[in-house]
Design a protein around this motif. Structure first.
Motif, mmCIF file in Angstrom:
data_model
loop_
_atom_site.group_PDB
_atom_site.id
_atom_site.type_symbol
_atom_site.label_atom_id
_atom_site.label_comp_id
_atom_site.label_asym_id
_atom_site.label_seq_id
_atom_site.Cartn_x
_atom_site.Cartn_y
_atom_site.Cartn_z
ATOM 1 N N ILE A 1 -3.643 -1.143 -10.299
ATOM 2 C CA ILE A 1 -2.525 -1.891 -9.703
ATOM 3 C C ILE A 1 -2.142 -1.229 -8.387
ATOM 4 N N GLY A 2 -2.359 -1.929 -7.288
ATOM 5 C CA GLY A 2 -2.041 -1.403 -5.964
ATOM 6 C C GLY A 2 -3.291 -1.067 -5.173
ATOM 7 N N MET B 1 -4.067 3.851 -0.611
ATOM 8 C CA MET B 1 -5.049 4.939 -0.582
ATOM 9 C C MET B 1 -5.438 5.404 -1.987
ATOM 10 N N GLY C 1 -5.245 3.761 -4.951
ATOM 11 C CA GLY C 1 -5.972 2.732 -5.696
ATOM 12 C C GLY C 1 -7.400 2.580 -5.183
ATOM 13 N N ALA D 1 -0.096 -6.686 -4.714
ATOM 14 C CA ALA D 1 1.028 -7.616 -4.544
ATOM 15 C C ALA D 1 1.016 -8.314 -3.186
ATOM 16 N N ILE E 1 2.879 2.039 11.646
ATOM 17 C CA ILE E 1 4.134 1.668 10.988
ATOM 18 C C ILE E 1 4.400 2.628 9.824
ATOM 19 N N HIS F 1 -2.233 15.348 7.826
ATOM 20 C CA HIS F 1 -1.549 16.648 7.744
ATOM 21 C C HIS F 1 -2.565 17.704 7.329
ATOM 22 N N LYS G 1 10.918 28.197 1.208
ATOM 23 C CA LYS G 1 9.782 27.838 0.356
ATOM 24 C C LYS G 1 9.418 28.962 -0.613
ATOM 25 N N SER H 1 10.974 15.076 5.108
ATOM 26 C CA SER H 1 11.086 15.021 3.658
ATOM 27 C C SER H 1 11.397 13.618 3.156
ATOM 28 N N PHE I 1 10.873 23.452 -3.617
ATOM 29 C CA PHE I 1 10.460 23.119 -2.245
ATOM 30 C C PHE I 1 9.107 23.743 -1.886
ATOM 31 N N TYR J 1 5.266 22.251 -2.442
ATOM 32 C CA TYR J 1 4.500 21.454 -1.482
ATOM 33 C C TYR J 1 3.621 22.407 -0.674
ATOM 34 N N VAL K 1 1.984 -7.780 -9.879
ATOM 35 C CA VAL K 1 1.948 -7.583 -11.330
ATOM 36 C C VAL K 1 3.374 -7.591 -11.858
ATOM 37 N N TRP L 1 10.797 0.102 5.644
ATOM 38 C CA TRP L 1 10.178 0.504 4.375
ATOM 39 C C TRP L 1 11.102 0.360 3.178
ATOM 40 N N TYR M 1 7.757 -4.005 -2.310
ATOM 41 C CA TYR M 1 6.731 -3.315 -3.094
ATOM 42 C C TYR M 1 6.615 -1.831 -2.740
ATOM 43 N N TYR N 1 8.581 7.741 1.059
ATOM 44 C CA TYR N 1 7.753 8.613 0.215
ATOM 45 C C TYR N 1 8.629 9.546 -0.618
ATOM 46 N N ALA O 1 -2.249 11.178 -2.062
ATOM 47 C CA ALA O 1 -2.509 9.877 -2.696
ATOM 48 C C ALA O 1 -3.985 9.765 -3.084
HETATM 49 C C1 6YU Z 1 0.447 11.407 5.700
HETATM 50 C C2 6YU Z 1 1.788 11.048 7.643
HETATM 51 N N1 6YU Z 1 3.870 9.745 7.382
HETATM 52 C C3 6YU Z 1 5.380 7.826 7.449
HETATM 53 C C4 6YU Z 1 5.937 6.716 6.843
HETATM 54 C C5 6YU Z 1 5.538 6.362 5.535
HETATM 55 C C6 6YU Z 1 4.609 7.136 4.852
HETATM 56 N N2 6YU Z 1 3.094 9.080 4.817
HETATM 57 P P1 6YU Z 1 0.807 2.841 -1.345
HETATM 58 O O1 6YU Z 1 2.229 2.466 -1.231
HETATM 59 O O2 6YU Z 1 0.050 3.004 -0.091
HETATM 60 O O3 6YU Z 1 0.030 1.766 -2.244
HETATM 61 C C7 6YU Z 1 0.620 1.180 -3.382
HETATM 62 C C8 6YU Z 1 0.294 -0.304 -3.379
HETATM 63 O O4 6YU Z 1 0.864 -0.885 -4.558
HETATM 64 C C9 6YU Z 1 0.880 -1.081 -2.202
HETATM 65 O O5 6YU Z 1 -0.137 -1.732 -1.496
HETATM 66 C C10 6YU Z 1 1.854 -2.069 -2.858
HETATM 67 O O6 6YU Z 1 1.925 -3.311 -2.192
HETATM 68 C C11 6YU Z 1 1.259 -2.192 -4.247
HETATM 69 N N3 6YU Z 1 2.202 -2.689 -5.255
HETATM 70 C C12 6YU Z 1 3.486 -2.327 -5.459
HETATM 71 N N4 6YU Z 1 4.010 -3.006 -6.487
HETATM 72 C C13 6YU Z 1 3.032 -3.801 -6.978
HETATM 73 C C14 6YU Z 1 2.955 -4.740 -8.016
HETATM 74 N N5 6YU Z 1 3.981 -5.019 -8.813
HETATM 75 N N6 6YU Z 1 1.782 -5.414 -8.234
HETATM 76 C C15 6YU Z 1 0.704 -5.169 -7.463
HETATM 77 N N7 6YU Z 1 0.729 -4.285 -6.440
HETATM 78 C C16 6YU Z 1 1.874 -3.599 -6.201
HETATM 79 N N8 6YU Z 1 1.277 10.612 4.954
HETATM 80 O O7 6YU Z 1 -0.507 11.975 5.181
HETATM 81 N N9 6YU Z 1 0.716 11.588 7.026
HETATM 82 O O8 6YU Z 1 1.947 11.228 8.836
HETATM 83 C C17 6YU Z 1 2.658 10.256 6.856
HETATM 84 C C18 6YU Z 1 4.442 8.598 6.766
HETATM 85 C C19 6YU Z 1 6.933 5.917 7.585
HETATM 86 C C20 6YU Z 1 6.086 5.137 4.871
HETATM 87 C C21 6YU Z 1 4.043 8.294 5.468
HETATM 88 C C22 6YU Z 1 2.352 9.991 5.520
HETATM 89 C C23 6YU Z 1 2.865 8.910 3.375
HETATM 90 C C24 6YU Z 1 1.597 8.104 3.061
HETATM 91 O O9 6YU Z 1 1.608 6.911 3.789
HETATM 92 C C25 6YU Z 1 1.581 7.794 1.584
HETATM 93 O O10 6YU Z 1 1.712 8.999 0.854
HETATM 94 C C26 6YU Z 1 0.297 7.116 1.090
HETATM 95 O O11 6YU Z 1 -0.194 6.161 1.993
HETATM 96 C C27 6YU Z 1 0.616 6.460 -0.251
HETATM 97 O O12 6YU Z 1 -0.520 5.877 -0.857
HETATM 98 P P2 6YU Z 1 -0.368 5.306 -2.341
HETATM 99 O O13 6YU Z 1 -1.661 4.707 -2.725
HETATM 100 O O14 6YU Z 1 0.217 6.325 -3.227
HETATM 101 O O15 6YU Z 1 0.753 4.161 -2.233
HETATM 102 C C28 6YU Z 1 7.954 21.498 2.034
HETATM 103 C C29 6YU Z 1 7.957 20.176 2.052
HETATM 104 C C30 6YU Z 1 8.185 18.939 2.349
HETATM 105 C C31 6YU Z 1 7.406 17.783 1.893
HETATM 106 N N10 6YU Z 1 7.267 16.740 2.829
HETATM 107 C C32 6YU Z 1 6.639 17.012 4.032
HETATM 108 C C33 6YU Z 1 5.390 16.238 4.208
HETATM 109 C C34 6YU Z 1 5.468 15.307 5.298
HETATM 110 C C35 6YU Z 1 5.080 13.917 4.856
HETATM 111 N N11 6YU Z 1 4.943 13.208 6.012
HETATM 112 C C36 6YU Z 1 5.056 12.010 6.255
HETATM 113 C C37 6YU Z 1 5.196 11.656 7.547
HETATM 114 C C38 6YU Z 1 4.720 10.583 8.100
HETATM 115 C C39 6YU Z 1 5.197 10.346 9.456
#
Ligand code: 6YU
Length: 463
Positions: free
Chosen positions: A10-11, A14, A16, A36, A56, A62, A131, A184, A197, A200, A236, A378, A383, A388, A437
């Motif tokens: 489901i989904g 990355m 899935g 979805a 977007i 990273h 950390k 975060s 913390f 990670y 779903v 977001w 969905y 995150y 992911a």
């Molecule tokens: C990264 C980065 N980054 C910015 C922004 C965002 C994210 N990330 P998915 O959601 O992709 O897939 C699920 C699917 O399920 C989806 O298609 C749905 O439509 C579907 N679905 C839902 N319900 C359903 C239903 N009922 N039936 C059927 N289908 C259904 N990651 O590596 N570099 O620069 C960024 C960023 C604005 C929104 C990010 C980044 C996060 C990633 O995008 C994300 O993890 C993965 O794409 C998710 O994939 P998935 O398969 O799990 O879900 C110490 C400490 C601190 C910790 N944090 C620091 C870390 C920094 C993180 N950085 C992020 C920053 C940015 C800018």
């Protein structure tokens, strides 16, 4: 020949796609992804704006280095530039934090490098310290925010600067704390648990982008899957497990799981991998899984944090910023937390007007006017429901472990591994990232592969 077992994912994000690729490679024949929306990629989403490619969702790889599977895949598919792939870039270790560059104050002045350097060094040192509590029995404060603010206050009393400089330094630190909320994906660092913390983990390598867009990687990965494996625009509604369901095409066969879609379609399966975002799961766990999730899982889903980080892109006639910034004549701003969720309720014109005011104030240039605006939304994405996950106050790594546990929980059950859980929020040390992911999808695929290859009866089917 291959493994006959029916698997529904489901989904089509990355995690899935990663799970489906691994399973098809290992000879599983009956795999279906139900998505979805009308597209693959989920939170990896690229578009063009003002003739430039903008992200977007996910922005960077990273820690682009050998241990990062997203980096490896991007290299294999030739999607990165030579600088990102160089050994030199891979060896750089900034511990997950981009370097701070130019700062402007609200009186329209650029701050001096001497001032900004010392303040950012202090902030990064304190962030590093926050950390370290993963290794201790007890942390001094519940949240990262409280720890950082107390430490900053301790340092501030030692500063020998004049009152105006002190004020500027504190304003800079407040800004850095806000920026940290964007990383975060939280409303406030006071919500991020100090004890967990450090769970990670960062990888070496200076964060890099995809010159042709992050979604190019999704397109390349999708080419490795059989045609027609994804059912798009098919949300779903419910995963029924612990049952005995018959398939329309194979009435003689029974399946322990049945996936019910919003459109009334039912898909029987031996195993279902749920990869919906934690934000979606938080809102729908009561109706998405039946019989309901065990309480241990519910509590962990509720405790884990999932916040909002949005981007605002502004197009200008001409760039007015330093030439080494990305995006040509397009500027990208970040906004996190409740303000970010509120922004999603405003019109483009309202956001553009506020941004114009802020930029004019900080640059001291009263005539800067953006041409166009594009904002991500977001939180209102039905969905995703946010950006995150983060480990909230009161959470620990064992909450992630609880969420990951497949159903039924008893390993001795005669029909094991009916419902499995993947997605960024289920990765212990790389949550909130694309590599987290991907690894989570591989983890659940491996769980099924091990199950089938180690079970003597079933492995007869394995060619
Ligand atoms: C990264 C980065 N980054 C910015 C922004 C965002 C994210 N990330 P998915 O959601 O992709 O897939 C699920 C699917 O399920 C989806 O298609 C749905 O439509 C579907 N679905 C839902 N319900 C359903 C239903 N009922 N039936 C059927 N289908 C259904 N990651 O590596 N570099 O620069 C960024 C960023 C604005 C929104 C990010 C980044 C996060 C990633 O995008 C994300 O993890 C993965 O794409 C998710 O994939 P998935 O398969 O799990 O879900 C110490 C400490 C601190 C910790 N944090 C620091 C870390 C920094 C993180 N950085 C992020 C920053 C940015 C800018």
């Amino acid at each position: 020949q291959g493994i006959d077992s029916h698997i529904v994912i489901i989904g089509c994000g990355m995690s899935g796609i990663g799970a489906a690729l691994k399973l098809t490679k290992e000879g599983f024949k009956n795999i279906k992804i139900i998505e979805a929306t009308g597209r693959s990629g989920g939170r990896i989403k690229t578009t063009t704006f003002g003739n430039v490619i903008v992200e977007i969702g996910a922005n960077w790889i990273h820690g682009p280095s050998k241990a990062n599977p997203v980096f490896q895949l991007a290299c294999e598919h030739g999607l990165l530039d030579s600088q990102a792939m160089s050994e030199e870039n891979q060896a750089l270790d900034v511990e997950g934090h981009p370097s701070f560059q130019s700062f402007y104050s609200s009186s329209g002045n650029k701050l001096t490098p001497e001032l900004t350097k010392s303040v950012s060094q202090l902030f990064l040192t304190l962030l590093g310290k926050s950390k370290e509590f993963i290794l201790t029995e007890k942390e001094p404060y519940p949240s990262v925010g409280e720890f950082l603010k107390k430490e900053i206050a301790k340092h501030a009393v030692e500063w020998k600067d004049d009152a105006e400089t002190k004020k500027l330094k504190l304003a800079l630190l407040t800004m850095m704390l806000k920026l940290e909320c964007c990383f975060s994906g939280t409303h406030s660092m006071d919500l991020v648990g100090l004890g967990a913390f450090g769970g990670y983990k960062t990888l070496p390598g200076l964060d890099c982008t995809f010159p042709g867009g992050y979604e190019g990687l999704i397109d390349a990965m999708m080419k490795g899957l059989p045609e027609g494996i994804v059912s798009y625009n098919n949300p779903v509604k419910c995963v029924h497990w612990n049952g005995s369901f018959r398939g329309a095409n194979s009435p003689e066969q029974t399946f322990p799981v049945m996936v019910e879609c919003e459109n009334g379609e039912t898909v029987p399966a031996n195993h279902v991998i749920v990869t919906v975002p934690l934000g979606y799961l938080k809102e729908h766990y009561e109706t998405l899984i039946k019989p309901p999730l065990p309480l241990s899982k519910v509590h962990s889903i509720q405790r884990m944090g999932f916040g909002t980080n949005n981007k605002i892109f502004l197009e200008f006639e001409e760039p007015f910023w330093e030439p080494d910034c990305e995006y040509g004549h397009v500027l990208c701003g970040w906004i996190a937390g409740h303000e970010s969720e509120y922004m999603e309720t405003l019109s483009d014109t309202e956001v553009k007007n506020s941004m114009t005011e802020v930029i004019r104030k900080f640059t001291g240039n009263p005539s800067i006017t953006p041409k166009r605006i594009l904002q991500s939304k977001w939180h209102s994405d039905p969905y995703t429901k946010g950006s995150y996950s983060y480990v909230a106050v009161g959470c620990s790594g064992s909450d992630i472990e609880n969420i990951v546990q497949p159903l039924p929980l008893q390993e001795t059950d005669t029909k094991p591994l009916q419902v499995l859980f993947a997605g960024e929020a289920t990765h212990q040390s790389f949550y909130s990232t694309t590599h987290g992911a991907l690894l989570s999808g591989w983890r659940e695929a491996d769980r099924l592969i091990t199950h089938y290859t180690q079970s003597p009866l079933i492995s007869q089917n394995f060619s």
